[in-house]
Design a protein around this motif. Sequence first.
Motif, short mmCIF file in Angstrom:
data_model
loop_
_atom_site.label_atom_id
_atom_site.label_comp_id
_atom_site.label_asym_id
_atom_site.label_seq_id
_atom_site.Cartn_x
_atom_site.Cartn_y
_atom_site.Cartn_z
N THR A 28 -11.73 -7.81 1.49
CA THR A 28 -12.96 -8.19 0.80
C THR A 28 -14.18 -7.62 1.50
N ALA A 29 -14.20 -7.74 2.83
CA ALA A 29 -15.34 -7.24 3.60
C ALA A 29 -15.47 -5.72 3.49
N ALA A 30 -14.35 -5.02 3.33
CA ALA A 30 -14.36 -3.56 3.27
C ALA A 30 -14.93 -3.03 1.96
N LYS A 31 -14.97 -3.87 0.94
CA LYS A 31 -15.57 -3.51 -0.35
C LYS A 31 -15.03 -2.20 -0.92
N GLY A 32 -13.73 -2.10 -0.97
CA GLY A 32 -13.11 -0.93 -1.60
C GLY A 32 -12.79 0.21 -0.65
N ARG A 33 -13.32 0.18 0.55
CA ARG A 33 -12.97 1.22 1.51
C ARG A 33 -11.58 0.93 2.08
N PRO A 34 -10.76 1.93 2.27
CA PRO A 34 -9.38 1.69 2.70
C PRO A 34 -9.28 1.21 4.14
N LEU A 35 -8.26 0.38 4.39
CA LEU A 35 -7.98 -0.11 5.73
C LEU A 35 -6.57 0.30 6.14
N ILE A 36 -6.40 0.65 7.40
CA ILE A 36 -5.10 0.93 7.95
C ILE A 36 -4.74 -0.16 8.95
N GLU A 37 -3.54 -0.70 8.83
CA GLU A 37 -3.05 -1.70 9.78
C GLU A 37 -2.47 -0.96 10.97
N MET A 38 -2.95 -1.28 12.18
CA MET A 38 -2.50 -0.57 13.37
C MET A 38 -2.36 -1.52 14.56
N GLY A 39 -1.73 -2.67 14.31
CA GLY A 39 -1.64 -3.69 15.35
C GLY A 39 -0.30 -3.82 16.02
N SER A 40 0.61 -2.86 15.82
CA SER A 40 1.97 -3.01 16.35
C SER A 40 2.01 -3.26 17.85
#
Length: 438
Positions: free
Chosen positions: A147-159
Amino acid sequence: MTDDWSSALLTDRYELTMLQGALRSGAAHRRTVFEMFARRLPDSRRYGVVGGTGRFLDALAAFRFDTAALDYLADSATVDEATLEWLAGYEFSGDVWGYGEGDTYFPGSPILVVEGTFAECVLLETVALSIFNHDTAIASAASRMTTAAKGRPLIEMGSRRTHEAAAVAAARAAYLAGFATTSNLEAGRRYGVPTAGTSAHAFVLLHDSERHAFTAQLEAVGAGTTLLVDTYDVDRAVHTALDLAGPELGGVRIDSGDLGSTAERVRRVLDESGAAGTRIVVTGDLDEYAIQGLAIAPVDGYGVGTSLVTGSGFPTASLVYKLVARARGTGADDRLEPVAKRSVGKPSRGGRKWGFRRVDENGTATGEVVYDHETEPGVGMRPLMRRLVAKGEVVGAEPLADARARHAASVAELPEAARQMSRGEPAIPTYFEQRVGV
């Protein structure tokens, strides 16, 4: 998971102690209803997101006490011979209903309802809570970040910031809640989550210069790659990257410093060099508040690690699994009677529940309505319960893409207040409707 994987020992010992006692008393075969719900949302959250349903169904299908499990229980004297004999033939034969994975929920929502004998249902408590509490916490945090990103893509990188098995589950939960990709390859293999990743600072430091490092990466994966530009001096690195790749450079990543102002400076350089299409990706201890704070910065994507895999401050959804109804006898037709816990601060509501979302004429949710009896949906009422297991057979399995689409639709249905990052009450109230005159 492998075909011979068993989830039966992913449980607490007291589940088997209760089973043994119930077998002794004869109550083990009474029909029961267990319900999973949250008494409240984590502080400041306006809604929660159901995560883990698919993983739970996989675990349920593998919930068998194989020879290795039975040998362990016998050797450790965990249960007696009669209980071991019963466990050897265990196979869940009941029914499971639940909210669709990815759907939003609120305090009191009957997220999961498990029906069957006490013996077969009680054994599922720990594995169900383990999966749902983790995945729901991650999905809920990921949804706020999306929601906060407002359409900008996010990558999960928490491994690298969590247990190796939790990392795979977290990547799955983040994707269903709107993240575009993950860095975790096992999540890609097992669940089909798109993967992404380029290089770390170690790659730059390995080479004799930044120019050598960028050249090697560009030659290896092409000009569409994303170059990490903050190992030494950002401005110099961006100029070097453009000198080598030109305006075809896919992107640059900034991992430190004042991300907003640095991104603005980098954007100017890129645009002045004719690289208007080159993306700027930022990473570095981001959470939903930092992402929201970068809303006006010229950022094209975000990479999120630690905050995502720890639920952004709430690593558990505080879900509980409680007995809410049971029969007095062991007959198949014996009437179910509501039962409820009355403990101070930990009350529960007795009876089998059915959840609906009330929506207005504009399609905006206005309330969570929980009935104590099965009922047909009226005008403006969206049924939330799906049949997941019928007489022991999994019938509610679905592609992860379906859960992802459900989540997007469910969040879009909520009132505008649900998308605020500030502290507040649940976005919609929960109403408990009881049958009158019965």
